[in-house]
Design an enzyme around this catalytic site. Structure first.
Site, PDB file in Angstrom:
ATOM      1  N   ASP A  13     -24.042  24.935 107.677  1.00  0.00           N
ATOM      2  CA  ASP A  13     -22.738  25.521 107.083  1.00  0.00           C
ATOM      3  C   ASP A  13     -22.234  26.140 108.317  1.00  0.00           C
ATOM      4  OD1 ASP A  13     -20.985  26.864 105.707  1.00  0.00           O
ATOM      5  OD2 ASP A  13     -22.206  28.745 105.728  1.00  0.00           O
ATOM      6  N   ASP A  47     -25.943  30.362 104.672  1.00  0.00           N
ATOM      7  CA  ASP A  47     -26.236  31.872 104.279  1.00  0.00           C
ATOM      8  C   ASP A  47     -25.731  32.350 103.201  1.00  0.00           C
ATOM      9  OD1 ASP A  47     -23.544  33.836 105.736  1.00  0.00           O
ATOM     10  OD2 ASP A  47     -23.531  31.560 105.184  1.00  0.00           O
ATOM     11  N   ASP A  80     -24.016  27.563  99.630  1.00  0.00           N
ATOM     12  CA  ASP A  80     -24.824  26.810 100.105  1.00  0.00           C
ATOM     13  C   ASP A  80     -26.202  26.465  99.259  1.00  0.00           C
ATOM     14  OD1 ASP A  80     -23.188  26.905 102.699  1.00  0.00           O
ATOM     15  OD2 ASP A  80     -24.015  28.852 103.322  1.00  0.00           O
TER      16      ASP A  80
END
Length: 1206
Positions: A451, A876, A880
């Site tokens: 990410d 995080d 995700d």
């Protein structure tokens, strides 16, 4: 600033968020009563309790541990004997009680009891610790709490179930009761700072408007408070006595795991009212800033949403474990093959034992023998021998392998958790391995899927620029601009003036300190910052002593906007259920004035709408819709009259994106009363509909309102890179790891962040796949969805094919693939995904922009399954989670988006930069240790098994073991097991410093050089040759000669003990040769294992002959006094190890691997040899990377060289 005292403080906490008007309705409730919506709850009724009980709803007793005292033994035994090796040893143990056994039953059962018992004890201790410790999904608990911070008071199952809560017992009387005794339909009273004991429907609270504040940290890790509000009709039932006659029936959805949805209706006073998530209070969340609430129990125990969410994540097993299973099956095949052919031979020989009166094997008395050696029943004798051989050859299978690996992996995770180099001082968080199953997998990562926001960047947003009325404001330079300047000019000449306000780094004298009033479009600027101060869901908090306002927002972006408005003179300080208040500088009166706008509706943000709006009535009575959102949805919603500044704003947005900034468009419109009333009626109807298309109905209504907007400008906020990200990406690239970035940002932003973190570099050719061609734009204008999909799919396929052709034409070039979310949706189709994967794998770096959470997970699955290589996902946020669970290893980063990613991860770290050490050091070590440990395990068992087999073959396959029963039993458990565990825990081929200095070492794991079949079979062959050498040298050395001075020859007991001594010496000395890094523990285990054998021989031989049998005083009376015993042992050990030693020496000197080169560097560096060219070896062991700082430097040098050549 107007003084704000305690009264305002109290009023401010009255209500802070959300503003949907409440009323009773009877709309579409078609789902209620249907499948998935069949729950009926009778509140506060005597008959209701019976009715709820009749529905067979779960009680409120919760057990989250794996075992109970009753189920531990059967469940744990079942888990252990699911493993084929353990089941095999169980069968042989049972057969040991029959006359077929070549050894005693006790000696066969004891090792199995030790191994299975040790594993069960480990499981039991872990489960007991889970029950005893304070099991909380909060930050400190998840990160190991290194400094002993106070935890939230959720403790073990026993304490949770016995917590107290007040329950209505009739007549308006509330009595204290235990949580576990709660039933569906009970009315409970929860007081401030208490946890909700079950999923409750909020009826009323201590506030007049029946709102309450809830902390959901235990559910999603978020620290900001959520506001809940009951229905109007129950809000007045806010005292104990008023519940004496309260009766209601609730019909709602069945238990499910969705934390953020709830569908239901309440029948109260002959009226039906729609329920929403606003009335639902979830178990394990906490009541805050509210004296008390009243609620009715909807879901209990394992039906509650938090428990429904507590299922285990997808089971993950490492590739090495799966291959290890294959090796076990292969050894089983060899074992049964040996037993089969040995039994055939035995049957043939037995049949020929009696030839008339002549007996070939007279010592077996074939003329007077039982069935096991009866020539007349030779086929049955062969069958019985087969069963005996299966038991005898069981020592080919390492019984302690699984438990040893589990111990080693647990210790490896402890090393990860305790590594101070992966401890983040700023957040006070160490690394935390949440599973011990995948440590060696960390050393085999081929592709990282990351990410961006909060992973590569800090997710700490700072307001840095804005465009208002077509004029760009903000003079600060972003990190990306700094990196771009450095990339172009080679130097950084920008000055940095730090502003000590978190979330605000804006500098422009035209706007700050009230100077905006002198700008040409000051009225637009005023509306712009008013919108920032009003259009949000932040909660203000005013310090009673200083008067300073701070904010608790749902996202860092929103917090940055409100702070920017405050710093520029538009200070939001109060929110009630129906109003928003702020202070602003009045250009007319030249003083700060208080403004209060009536808050009518909030049109919430979501990933589909990509915008949020509020409808307010200003202090002059005008109705306003204030809207902020992504440029992709906002520009198309502008009115013709509202596009005055569109062209310049678009240019500024592109410039901001190029600078790596996140942008939002701000716009507004005025509404008339009739228009608003019509909207509010439809919106209220849609909001409270109980049907499958509820969200679509809301979107349809809001779309009609959020149009014909007037553009004000755009905001630009910076999300800085985390410390060490470019350096980490550089090291990972040198290690040969591919890095993909999956982000929801715009393409321009993602590209420039890619340059800033060295994922992209100047000169790298970019393959951009997007749906911005004229054909697609024309199709979108026509509005034919089928045609748009068809044209888009063809376009994506053409672009992918062109990209593959480009790469194949020039494979020496470095390429970067950049694809947007729309294109990705078509690229992931079944008929396109393989070609897309081929293109992506051929590129040095891949960036997927505007990716949805589902697309992230699908891309991860495609890479994992398509390449067959090990993948790692790192993120995080909650978006995700799918990606983390889909990857072979999921890494969660503790950010400001809550702890959902961490709770779904396999390993948690605080910063992206720690990934470098986690993979290149711990991953490399763990892979090497586990691989070496497993191959050595099979080696030592094959050595031992070979001697057992050869001796039995020497004895005409008669089932005679070479060794005493207890020699057989204790070989794997005591004499050779501890050294191999020490190898798996402590061995290092090179130091951590050299692992980081020479990242290409990591490729050993990616290419699986240490656990490929060739290496496994080479160790097996080494074991086979060592076993053959030991057997024949011992046999030839002892058999024909007299053993001692009295002329006594070596019998079976002397032969067995001597051969066993040689085996113990050989396998332990082989371990010493294989170890790269000796510690004191390894010395103790290796040489202690040999010493333990002799101590055992002394102690066991001293026991009565009825107990020690063939070992009776064999060492003290025959072995130790005989010089030949010691000479044979020494000679056999040397002869067995010479082949390995010679092969290893030649390989190390002339054909060194990656780690061999580095070991030479280390050796010659320590030797201080000036003749040795360390740089030459380092060049061999450092990969030519195509991305990262090193690649950028190399590319710059090549460019400079070409320039000189010209």
């Amino acid at each position: 600033m107007v003084k704000m005292g305690k009264d305002r403080r109290k009023k401010m906490h009255l209500s802070k968020m959300y503003s949907i008007r409440r009323s009773g309705f009877e709309e579409d409730h078609s789902q209620i009563g249907g499948p998935g919506f069949s729950r009926a709850v009778y509140c506060n009724e005597t008959g209701g309790l019976e009715a709820n009980k009749f529905q067979n709803y779960a009680d409120n007793y919760v057990r989250l541990t794996k075992y109970t005292p009753v189920t531990f033994l059967p469940k744990s035994l079942f888990e252990q004997f699911r493993r084929v090796a353990n089941f095999y040893f169980l069968v042989t143990g049972i057969l040991a009680f029959t006359p077929l056994a070549p050894y005693s039953a006790v000696s066969a059962i004891l090792p199995l009891v030790v191994v299975v018992g040790a594993t069960m004890v480990k499981e039991g201790i872990e489960d007991w610790q889970r029950q005893q410790q304070k099991v909380v999904k909060n930050l400190d608990d998840l990160w190991g709490n290194p400094k002993g911070y106070i935890k939230i008071e959720v403790t073990r199952d026993h304490e949770v179930n016995n917590r107290k809560v007040k329950v209505h017992r009739g007549g308006g009387v509330f009595e204290t009761s235990q949580w576990k005794k709660l039933k569906v339909g009970d009315i409970v009273k929860v007081e401030k700072d208490e946890f909700f004991p079950a999923d409750l429907l909020l009826l009323s609270s201590s506030y007049d408007d029946a709102i309450c504040y809830v902390e959901t940290m235990n559910l999603d890790g978020e620290t900001n408070l959520k506001l809940k509000q009951s229905l109007d009709v129950t809000s007045s039932i806010n005292e104990d006595s008023k519940f004496s006659n309260f009766k209601a029936t609730i019909r709602c959805e069945d238990p499910n795991a969705s934390l953020y949805t709830f569908v239901g209706t309440m029948n109260f006073q002959d009226q039906r009212y729609a329920l929403s998530p606003q009335q639902l209070l979830l178990r394990d969340s906490k009541l805050r800033n509210t004296d008390h609430i009243y609620g009715t129990v909807i879901f209990t125990g394992h039906d509650t949403k938090v428990i429904q969410n507590s299922t285990d994540p997808p089971s993950k097993r490492s590739r090495i474990e799966r291959r290890m299973d294959s090796i076990i099956y292969f050894l089983f095949f060899i074992l049964f093959l040996m037993a089969f052919f040995g039994s055939i031979y035995f049957g043939i020989v037995t049949k020929d034992d009696l030839d008339g009166d002549r007996m070939k094997r007279w010592y077996l008395r074939p003329d007077d023998s039982d069935i096991f050696f009866d020539p007349k029943r030779a086929p049955m004798a062969g069958v019985y021998h087969f069963l005996t051989a299966v038991m005898l050859y069981s020592y080919l299978i390492p019984i302690s392998l699984y438990v040893s690996i589990e111990v080693v992996k647990v210790l490896q995770t402890i090393f990860i958790n305790k590594d101070v180099h992966m401890y983040d001082e700023e957040s006070d968080k160490p690394a935390h391995a949440r599973t011990s199953n995948l440590t060696e997998e960390l050393g085999q990562i081929d592709t990282i899927l990351s990410d961006k926001t909060g992973t590569l960047t800090c997710n700490s947003m700072e307001f840095i620029k804005c465009s208002v009325a077509g004029t760009a404001y903000g003079r600060r330079v972003t990190e990306v601009e700094r990196a771009m300047a450095k990339r172009i000019k080679g130097e950084d000449h920008f000055d940095v003036n730090d502003i000590d306000v978190k979330g605000y780094k804006f500098e422009d004298e035209r706007i700050t300190h009230g100077q905006w009033v002198n700008e040409p479009h000051s009225d637009v600027i005023q509306k712009f910052f008013r919108l920032l101060a009003i259009c949000h869901t932040a909660i203000p908090d005013v310090d009673e002593e200083t008067g300073k306002v701070t904010y608790e927002a749902e996202s860092p972006d929103e917090s940055a906007f409100v702070i920017a408005a405050r710093e520029l003179g538009f200070e939001f300080y109060q929110r009630t259920q129906t109003s928003v208040s702020f202070m602003e500088f009045d250009p007319k009166s030249k003083i700060h004035a208080e403004r209060s706008y009536e808050l009518l509706n909030i049109l919430e943000f979501n990933s589909t709408r990509k915008r949020m709006s509020v409808i307010v009535r200003d202090d002059e009575g005008r109705l306003l819709l204030l809207c902020k959102g992504a440029d992709s949805v906002m520009f198309e919603r502008l009115s013709k009259k509202g596009r005055q500044f569109e062209e310049k704003t678009r240019d500024h947005v592109h410039e901001y994106a190029d600078a790596g900034l996140r942008t939002l468009i701000l716009a507004y419109r005025e509404l008339n009363e009739e228009e608003y009333e019509e909207f509010n009626e439809k919106f209220t109807e849609a909001k409270n509909a109980v049907s499958a298309d509820r969200d679509d109905m809301i979107s349809e209504v809001t779309d009609q309102m959020e149009k014909d907007l007037i553009l004000l400008g755009a905001t630009a906020i910076e999300d800085k890179l985390q410390k060490g990200v470019p350096e980490t990406i550089d090291k990972l690239a040198q290690a040969g790891i591919k890095i993909w970035v999956l982000t929801g940002d715009k393409m321009e932003t993602a590209i420039n962040i890619g340059f800033a973190c060295s994922l992209l570099r100047q000169g790298m050719k970019q393959i951009v796949i997007t749906l911005e061609s004229p054909e697609i734009l024309a199709a979108e204008k026509d509005g034919d969805k089928n045609n748009i999909a068809k044209v888009s799919k063809i376009s994506v396929q053409k672009q992918i094919s062109a990209g593959n052709a480009q790469i194949n034409a020039s494979k020496s070039e470095a390429y970067a693939l950049i694809i947007d979310g729309k294109s990705l949706a078509y690229a992931l189709n079944n008929d396109t995904k393989n070609e897309f994967l081929e293109l992506a794998v051929g590129c040095a770096s891949v960036i997927c922009c505007r990716s949805s959470p589902k697309q992230k997970a699908l891309v991860t699955r495609l890479v994992k399954e398509g390449t067959g290589k090990t993948t790692l996902a790192i993120g995080d946020g909650a978006n995700d989670v799918g990606m983390l669970q889909e990857a072979d290893i999921g890494i969660g980063i503790s950010g400001v988006e809550g702890m959902q990613a961490v709770m779904s991860s396999d390993i948690a770290i605080a910063q992206f930069r720690f990934l470098e050490r986690l993979l290149l050091v711990h991953g490399h070590w763990s892979y090497r240790r586990i691989s070496s440990m497993i191959t050595y395990f099979f080696y030592k068992n094959i050595v031992f098994g070979t001697t057992v087999f050869l001796y039995e073959a020497h004895a005409s396959f008669s089932g005679q073991p070479a060794y005493n029963d207890w020699y057989l039993s204790l070989y794997n458990v005591f004499f050779t097991s501890l050294p191999v565990i020490a190898l798996g825990v402590f061995d290092q081929d090179v130091s951590a410093r050299l692992c980081l200095k020479f990242p290409l070492l990591y490729q050993e794991g990616v290419q699986n050089t240490l656990f490929r079949w060739r290496r496994i079979f080479s160790w097996m062959l080494n074991g086979l040759f060592s076993g053959i050498i030991i057997f024949y040298l011992c046999m030839k050395s002892l058999n024909p000669e007299s053993y001692d001075k009295n002329g006594k020859t070596a019998g079976m007991e002397i032969m067995g003990a001597t051969m066993y001594s040689c085996v113990v010496w050989v396998v332990n000395c082989q371990m010493a040769l294989a170890v790269s890094y000796f510690t004191l523990i390894q010395h103790i285990f290796i040489w202690g294992g040999i010493l333990l054998w002799y101590l055992f021989l002394l102690a066991y031989g001293a026991l009565p002959a009825s107990v020690s049998t063939t070992a009776y005083k064999v060492f003290t009376e025959t072995l130790a006094p005989a010089p030949s015993y010691w000479l044979v042992t020494l000679f056999v050990v040397i002869a067995s190890l010479i082949p390995y030693f010679c092969l290893k020496a030649v390989q190390m000197r002339f054909f060194p691997g990656y780690h061999g080169m580095v070991q030479w560097v280390r050796h010659d560096g320590q030797a201080n040899d000036p003749e040795y060219d360390i740089n030459m070896v380092r060049r061999q062991a450092t990969r030519t990377a195509t991305i990262g700082l090193t690649a950028r430097s190399i590319a710059r040098d090549h460019s400079f060289d070409r320039h000189l050549e010209r």
